[in-house]
Write an enzyme that holds these catalytic residues in place. Structure first.
Site, short mmCIF file in Angstrom:
data_model
loop_
_atom_site.label_atom_id
_atom_site.label_comp_id
_atom_site.label_asym_id
_atom_site.label_seq_id
_atom_site.Cartn_x
_atom_site.Cartn_y
_atom_site.Cartn_z
N THR A 154 24.86 18.21 22.46
CA THR A 154 24.07 16.98 22.27
C THR A 154 24.89 16.01 21.42
O THR A 154 25.64 15.21 21.95
CB THR A 154 22.70 17.29 21.64
N LYS A 180 26.88 25.35 20.76
CA LYS A 180 26.70 23.94 20.46
C LYS A 180 26.03 23.83 19.11
O LYS A 180 25.31 24.73 18.67
CB LYS A 180 25.86 23.23 21.53
N THR A 191 20.53 24.63 13.66
CA THR A 191 20.28 24.04 14.96
C THR A 191 21.47 24.28 15.82
O THR A 191 22.41 23.52 15.77
CB THR A 191 20.05 22.55 14.93
N GLU A 277 27.90 16.68 11.75
CA GLU A 277 27.78 15.24 12.00
C GLU A 277 28.43 14.44 10.87
O GLU A 277 28.03 14.54 9.71
CB GLU A 277 26.31 14.86 12.17
N ASN A 408 21.86 10.32 11.68
CA ASN A 408 20.51 10.87 11.67
C ASN A 408 19.44 9.84 11.35
O ASN A 408 18.27 10.04 11.69
CB ASN A 408 20.45 12.04 10.68
N THR A 413 16.17 6.14 17.73
CA THR A 413 16.01 4.70 17.94
C THR A 413 17.29 4.04 18.40
O THR A 413 17.29 2.88 18.77
CB THR A 413 15.53 4.02 16.63
#
Length: 413
Positions: A154, A180, A191, A277, A408, A413
């Site tokens: 993702t 992943k 996650t 990230e 994040n 959005t």
């Protein structure tokens, strides 16, 4: 030296596996989003899953399946929608996914395991998934691991894959894996999704024990941001196609196989932590001198997960006081006067006393890691000794950058 060698092929490196990954239209981006791993024969199956009380439908599905049947033929994974916090509708979507694959592969739905990743609270786009499954099955290949690895990611910046080979009973035995994960990473578990294939023959109970221990020393020892997710799944298949004698109890052969399984899981776990990230480097924390392995890992995970430690590393600031503070709050008792801290080759504290060190050179060490080759020279090493105990353990994390907040803050959005 390790008693194995790295080979190519990922989850299709072991004998008797095929895999595929396609773009089925689940992701708005149009990128690959549906993956499949299939064993030619029924394989012993084991799993480790999220400890969150808010669990995705595929997690509940896999737990239920593995409680009743310790084997499987296929793992189906969709990316784009997490199918978590979706109520009864999400559960029925999981069942329909398995039944659709049952028809396409002509195998019982009880032999199908499921995984999902994506935005929590969104059901799978079932029309796209059902239409994609025949195409996915048609794409199955003995060289399809890379395609599957691309289809499960993702926010990951890179795919994560590994395969190792050893010899058991004069025959080659292989373990491959793909994974992943880059955000919402924290024990237990993070996650992340990880799928492991093996061509050895192992008893169900022993395979589950091996996987659980490997998970503790890998995926349960990484942290990016302190958040555990709803979908975390580690699923491992062992199909016996190496034609080696069945391993039913611990011994030399079982120890060799478990060590290789742990190495596969640790490689994937470190790749996830490095791909955190916004991360610019991998952080490895080694703790020795603890009472036992569990205590050592607890201290290591606390240091690796400290936002202050992570921020200092991103700022290339050798602020060792943050390391000491994190060790002290880990919930593991030790005598302060025994504490020793190294940052790479720089000895910062010994016998509980601060030492003079070249601060500029230590900062350069951090800068160099941020510019190093991926999973080779890009690791910041923090070594901590607590005392004279025999326990040692490791944890992995990454630095905390401005980009983590940006990624994040704008996720949906």
């Amino acid at each position: 030296m390790a008693d194995w060698q790295e080979i190519t092929g990922g989850v299709t490196a072991p004998r008797g596996y095929r895999s595929a990954g396609i773009a089925a239209g689940l992701k708005p981006s149009g990128l690959p989003d549906l993956a499949l791993i299939v064993s030619d024969v029924e394989a012993i199956a084991a799993g480790v899953f999220t400890t969150s009380h808010v669990k995705a439908a595929p997690v509940d599905y896999c737990r239920q399946r593995l409680q009743g049947k310790h084997s499987a033929r296929a793992i189906l994974c969709n990316a784009g929608q997490a199918n978590a916090a979706t109520g009864n509708a999400g559960w029925f979507d999981a069942l329909e996914s398995a039944m659709t694959l049952e028809q396409a592969l002509s195998i019982p739905s009880e032999s199908v395991l499921l995984a999902s990743t994506g935005v929590i609270g969104q059901r799978i786009r079932m029309d796209a998934l059902k239409a994609g499954i025949p195409k996915l099955v048609a794409a199955l290949s003995e060289t399809g691991s890379d395609a599957a690895a691309r289809a499960i990611i993702t926010t990951d910046l890179v795919t994560k894959s590994i395969a190792l080979e050893t010899t058991i009973g004069d025959r080659p035995v292989r373990i491959g894996g793909i994974a992943k994960g880059s955000g919402m990473i924290h024990p237990n578990m993070a996650t992340m999704l990880a799928f492991v294939t093996c061509d050895a023959a192992v008893s169900p109970s022993l395979w589950q024990q091996m996987l659980s221990r490997a998970a503790d020393r890998s995926f349960n020892s990484i942290t990016v941001d302190g958040d555990t997710s709803t979908n975390d799944s580690l699923i491992a298949l062992a199909n016996g196609q190496s034609r080696t004698p069945a391993i039913t109890e611990m011994g030399a052969e079982a120890e060799k196989l478990e060590a290789m399984l742990t190495a596969v899981c640790q490689h994937l776990a470190k790749a996830i932590a490095r791909d955190g990230e916004g991360a610019t480097c991998l952080v490895e924390v080694q703790v020795t001198g603890a009472q036992d392995e569990q205590a050592a890992r607890q201290v290591a995970k606390t240091i690796a997960g400290s936002s202050l430690v992570k921020s200092a590393i991103f700022g290339r600031d050798p602020n060792w006081g943050r390391i000491a503070a994190a060790a002290g709050r880990a919930g593991v008792p030790f005598e302060q006067e025994n504490l020793k801290i190294n940052l790479g080759d720089f000895l910062l504290m010994d016998n509980g006393q601060p030492l003079p060190f070249d601060r500029k050179a230590a900062s350069e060490y951090l800068k160099k890691a941020a510019q190093g080759a991926y999973l080779k020279e890009d690791t910041v090493l923090i070594s901590v000794t607590l005392g004279n105990g025999h326990g040692s353990g490791k944890a992995w994390g990454c630095d905390l950058s401005y980009d983590y907040v940006k990624i994040n803050a704008e996720y949906t959005t």
